[in-house]
Design a protein around this motif. Structure first.
Motif, short mmCIF file in Angstrom:
data_model
loop_
_atom_site.label_atom_id
_atom_site.label_comp_id
_atom_site.label_asym_id
_atom_site.label_seq_id
_atom_site.Cartn_x
_atom_site.Cartn_y
_atom_site.Cartn_z
N ARG A 40 31.55 77.83 40.42
CA ARG A 40 30.19 78.21 39.97
C ARG A 40 29.16 78.02 41.08
NH1 ARG A 40 28.87 81.97 37.46
NH2 ARG A 40 27.10 82.18 38.79
N GLY A 41 29.18 76.86 41.71
CA GLY A 41 28.27 76.61 42.83
C GLY A 41 28.56 77.52 44.00
N LEU A 42 29.83 77.77 44.22
CA LEU A 42 30.25 78.67 45.30
C LEU A 42 29.69 80.08 45.09
CD1 LEU A 42 32.23 79.37 47.71
CD2 LEU A 42 33.87 79.89 45.92
N LEU A 43 29.84 80.59 43.88
CA LEU A 43 29.32 81.94 43.58
C LEU A 43 27.81 82.00 43.74
CD1 LEU A 43 31.56 82.88 40.53
CD2 LEU A 43 31.67 83.85 42.85
N ASP A 44 27.11 80.95 43.30
CA ASP A 44 25.65 80.90 43.47
C ASP A 44 25.28 80.99 44.95
OD1 ASP A 44 25.30 80.66 40.74
OD2 ASP A 44 24.96 78.49 40.78
N GLN A 45 25.97 80.23 45.78
CA GLN A 45 25.67 80.23 47.22
C GLN A 45 26.04 81.56 47.87
OE1 GLN A 45 23.86 78.03 48.88
NE2 GLN A 45 23.64 76.91 46.96
N LEU A 46 27.13 82.17 47.44
CA LEU A 46 27.50 83.47 47.99
C LEU A 46 26.42 84.51 47.71
CD1 LEU A 46 31.32 83.62 47.16
CD2 LEU A 46 30.28 83.47 49.44
N ILE A 47 25.90 84.49 46.50
CA ILE A 47 24.83 85.43 46.13
C ILE A 47 23.58 85.17 46.97
CG2 ILE A 47 23.24 86.07 44.27
CD1 ILE A 47 25.67 85.61 42.34
N GLY A 53 21.08 88.34 53.71
CA GLY A 53 21.63 89.27 54.70
C GLY A 53 22.59 88.61 55.68
N LEU A 54 22.85 87.32 55.52
CA LEU A 54 23.76 86.63 56.43
C LEU A 54 25.22 87.00 56.19
CD1 LEU A 54 22.23 83.05 56.59
CD2 LEU A 54 22.10 84.86 58.31
N ILE A 55 25.55 87.27 54.93
CA ILE A 55 26.90 87.72 54.62
C ILE A 55 26.82 89.04 53.87
CG2 ILE A 55 27.80 85.36 54.57
CD1 ILE A 55 27.97 85.59 51.52
N SER A 56 27.92 89.76 53.87
CA SER A 56 27.96 91.02 53.13
C SER A 56 29.11 90.97 52.13
CB SER A 56 28.13 92.20 54.09
OG SER A 56 29.33 92.07 54.83
N ALA A 57 28.97 91.74 51.09
CA ALA A 57 29.98 91.79 50.04
C ALA A 57 30.52 93.21 49.95
CB ALA A 57 29.40 91.37 48.70
N LYS A 58 31.81 93.29 49.69
CA LYS A 58 32.44 94.58 49.45
C LYS A 58 33.09 94.47 48.08
CE LYS A 58 35.62 97.85 51.51
NZ LYS A 58 36.51 98.11 52.65
N LEU A 60 35.62 96.06 45.31
CA LEU A 60 36.75 96.95 45.04
C LEU A 60 37.12 96.78 43.57
CD1 LEU A 60 38.90 96.18 48.22
CD2 LEU A 60 37.46 98.17 47.83
N GLY A 61 36.69 97.75 42.77
CA GLY A 61 36.88 97.61 41.33
C GLY A 61 36.05 96.45 40.84
N ASN A 62 36.70 95.50 40.17
CA ASN A 62 35.97 94.33 39.67
C ASN A 62 36.12 93.12 40.60
OD1 ASN A 62 38.61 93.72 39.14
ND2 ASN A 62 38.26 93.00 37.06
N LYS A 63 36.65 93.32 41.79
CA LYS A 63 36.82 92.23 42.75
C LYS A 63 35.79 92.32 43.86
CE LYS A 63 41.68 91.64 41.92
NZ LYS A 63 43.03 91.63 42.48
N SER A 64 35.34 91.17 44.31
CA SER A 64 34.38 91.13 45.41
C SER A 64 35.00 90.36 46.58
CB SER A 64 33.07 90.47 44.97
OG SER A 64 33.33 89.18 44.47
N PHE A 65 34.64 90.78 47.78
CA PHE A 65 35.11 90.16 49.00
C PHE A 65 33.91 89.93 49.92
CE2 PHE A 65 38.65 92.39 47.19
CZ PHE A 65 39.70 91.51 47.35
N TYR A 66 33.83 88.75 50.48
CA TYR A 66 32.68 88.37 51.30
C TYR A 66 33.10 88.09 52.73
CZ TYR A 66 30.29 87.76 46.86
OH TYR A 66 29.74 87.97 45.63
N LYS A 67 32.22 88.47 53.66
CA LYS A 67 32.43 88.16 55.07
C LYS A 67 31.08 88.05 55.75
CE LYS A 67 33.00 92.82 56.88
NZ LYS A 67 33.82 93.65 57.72
N ALA A 68 31.09 87.49 56.95
CA ALA A 68 29.86 87.37 57.72
C ALA A 68 29.34 88.75 58.06
CB ALA A 68 30.12 86.58 59.01
N ASN A 69 28.04 88.92 58.00
CA ASN A 69 27.40 90.20 58.31
C ASN A 69 27.15 90.27 59.82
OD1 ASN A 69 25.90 92.49 58.54
ND2 ASN A 69 24.23 91.81 57.22
N ARG A 70 27.98 91.01 60.52
CA ARG A 70 27.86 91.11 61.98
C ARG A 70 26.58 91.83 62.41
NH1 ARG A 70 32.37 90.30 65.36
NH2 ARG A 70 34.11 89.44 64.21
#
Length: 90
Positions: A40-47, A53-58, A60-70
């Motif tokens: 729960r805390g992890l998802l809050d911080q990801l959002i 704009g520091l990270i980006s989300a992709k 795919l269907g109902n799944k999300s993947f996060y990485k650093a925003n180059r």
């Protein structure tokens, strides 16, 4: 060093994982497993990090993947800080 700048443990752990210089997208459950953070805390911080704009989300269907925003102007400095923190034993 990073601990003094970023007081949130969850945010710090996410940054250390995502800004390691690799361009790997992570599913939140993978981040949870690797960082041992509460989902729960992890998802809050990801959002929050995505909104800055520091990270980006992709999505795919109902799944999300996060990485650093180059494309972020802060990508290089944060990578440098993350690598230095890891080297010094954060």
């Amino acid at each position: 060093m990073l601990k003094a700048l970023i007081t949130s443990k969850a945010r710090r752990e996410i940054i250390l994982l995502l800004f390691d210089g690799e361009d790997i997208p992570y599913h939140p459950r993978d981040i949870e497993r690797l960082t041992h953070l509460n989902i729960r805390g992890l998802l809050d911080q990801l959002i929050k990090l995505e909104n800055t704009g520091l990270i980006s989300a992709k999505y795919l269907g109902n799944k999300s993947f996060y990485k650093a925003n180059r494309d972020s102007p802060y990508y290089e400095p944060i990578c440098h800080l993350a690598k230095l923190s890891i080297k010094l034993g954060h």
